[in-house]
Design an enzyme around this catalytic site. Structure first.
Site, short mmCIF file in Angstrom:
data_model
loop_
_atom_site.label_atom_id
_atom_site.label_comp_id
_atom_site.label_asym_id
_atom_site.label_seq_id
_atom_site.Cartn_x
_atom_site.Cartn_y
_atom_site.Cartn_z
N ASP A 45 0.85 -1.23 0.16
CA ASP A 45 0.01 0.01 -0.11
C ASP A 45 0.81 1.02 -0.01
OD1 ASP A 45 -1.99 -1.81 0.19
OD2 ASP A 45 -1.91 -1.62 2.41
N GLU A 213 -10.78 -1.61 -4.49
CA GLU A 213 -10.25 -1.01 -3.24
C GLU A 213 -9.06 -0.06 -3.73
OE1 GLU A 213 -9.09 -3.95 -0.54
OE2 GLU A 213 -7.28 -4.73 -1.82
#
Length: 466
Positions: A45, A213
């Site tokens: 991420d 996402e």
């Protein structure tokens, strides 16, 4: 003991090295303007933001806090100055650092140990340097449904702020959808949430639960590009999709957003499960770069690393990301980064049972290894014109059985040996270990000795930290 081999002769190399303050041994070093992915050997991420001060501010999922790195270079993110910020809670996911309305904001997801309770939160810091000052907890960022939420990001159009995130429609994890809402300030949502994407195509629904996402926004011309991650993040099928909107459209209308029917970035060339990207520019602002995570190995799931590569633009102002670049291909350094001195691993001096051997995936077809006993070592001499802080990055490999991390011990100019960490992803599957070091003017000796487990070195790059 193996002697250094001469690859460069004459004064040209010395002149190039001296031009930026590093004059490595002409017999063992060369000036390079390229690098090999990986840039961070462990993590997921990634978020990289280049501020007006010329620094990159970087963060990633660390799990139990938010850590920010500050770096002059993209390729040197891992060795940047860093600070960790305690947030409370558990399972801290996908933080992002934004500069909005003259202050710094960190958006992140956390829960109480139960994933069903994941929600978005924000911290504020009014210091000029986000590694200094005080981070104030501005609390939860939520719409009136207060449903499960992760991966929040901010879109700014003119003076208007919008919050975009991945969430559940209800209270059960059936699928993750993307939502948008209007904000009155960087910590307050003031409209109903609007669904702008739900998993619908085969490549979005091939694993349960269905996933949209990691939304990220890049504006070019009049097009808002929302790049998002789809499919199971624990699989090789994880990839990036694209949704666009006109900058003048009503962004709180679902019909303003248009999804592409095919992914725009997916597994290829020996890179598996690329996703959750962020986007930035080169230090001089002339090149566009994607920063993304991928699985360290085929089917390695959430065991991930971070890579960067350049990308271009299509005529319609949408990103042309191409495919993940092959792991053993050289990539030109981001424009504006300093040249680096490269010393091939086999160019060191060896002691004990250590020696150089062949490497099918090594940059020069050889590598340094077999540093297997307490008296074994490989060392390198580097001549520096100016004393200062430098980044030492080594292309490393670790295939030690039943050991997630190995270490070599590194010593600079006779200093006490310190751990040099190498993640385990197999021999000949090269990663990157980095360390910020102080080098003196003149000759510097860097020595690697046996640590915990085993490690090999393909090459070493050295370049100024600042």
């Amino acid at each position: 003991m193996r002697k250094q081999k001469s690859k460069w002769t004459g004064g040209l190399l010395l002149m190039l090295l001296l031009s930026w303050g590093l004059a490595g041994h002409a017999g063992a070093a060369s000036v390079q303007q390229d690098f090999y992915n990986v840039v961070i050997q462990d993590g997921a991420d990634p978020w990289a933001y280049k501020h007006t001060d010329g620094y990159y501010y970087f963060t990633k999922t660390t799990g139990n806090n938010v850590t920010i790195w500050k770096s002059r270079t993209l390729s040197g993110l891992d060795a940047g100055e860093s600070v960790s910020i305690e947030t409370g809670g558990q399972n801290i996911w996908a933080p992002e650092i934004h500069y909005l309305n003259g202050a710094w904001y960190i958006y992140y997801a956390k829960d109480d140990g139960d994933n069903a309770n994941h929600r978005m939160y924000v911290l504020e810091n009014t210091s000029q340097n986000p590694l200094q000052g005080t981070w104030q907890d501005r609390g939860q960022v939520t719409d009136n449904t207060n449903k499960w939420a992760i991966d929040g990001t901010v879109l700014q159009v003119g003076n208007q702020l919008y919050f975009i995130w991945s969430g559940w429609e209800g209270n059960v994890n059936v699928s993750q959808k993307l939502y948008i809402a209007r904000m009155s300030n960087p910590w307050t949502i003031v409209s109903d949430r609007v669904e702008i994407s739900t998993p619908e195509y085969t490549w979005e629904t091939n694993h349960n639960p269905h996933v949209n996402e990691g939304p990220q926004v890049v504006i070019r011309g009049n097009i808002i590009n929302l790049i998002y991650s789809a499919s199971g993040s624990w699989t090789n099928d994880y990839c990036l999709g694209l949704i666009t909107a006109d900058i003048n459209a009503d962004l709180l209308q679902s019909s303003s957003w248009h999804k592409r029917s095919e992914p725009i970035f997916k597994s290829a060339n020996g890179i598996y499960g690329p996703g959750h990207a962020s986007f930035t520019t080169s230090p001089d602002g002339t090149g566009d770069w994607i920063v993304y995570h991928n699985a360290k190995n085929n089917q390695s799931g959430w065991n991930r690393e971070i890579r960067i590569q350049p990308f271009t633009w299509n005529a319609d102002n949408t990103p042309n990301l191409g495919s993940p670049l092959a792991p053993n291909s050289k990539i030109p350094v981001p424009s504006g980064e300093p040249e680096r001195i490269r010393i091939e691993g086999e160019e060191g001096q060896f002691g004990g049972v250590a020696y150089a051997s062949g490497s099918p995936n090594g940059s020069g077809g050889m590598k340094a290894g077999h540093i297997d006993t307490a008296d074994s070592f490989v060392e390198y001499s580097i001549d520096i014109a100016s004393a200062g802080e430098y980044i030492l990055s080594a292309r490393t490999a670790n295939g030690t059985t039943d050991l997630a991390w190995s270490t070599l011990m590194i010593s600079v100019n006779g200093s006490d040996p310190a751990p040099f960490y190498i993640t385990n992803k197999g021999w000949e599957n090269w990663g990157l270990s980095t360390k910020r070091v102080h080098l003196q003017a003149g000759e510097n000796v860097v020595r690697f000795t046996k640590g915990n487990g085993y490690g090999e070195i393909d090459l070493i790059d050295v370049f100024p930290a600042d």
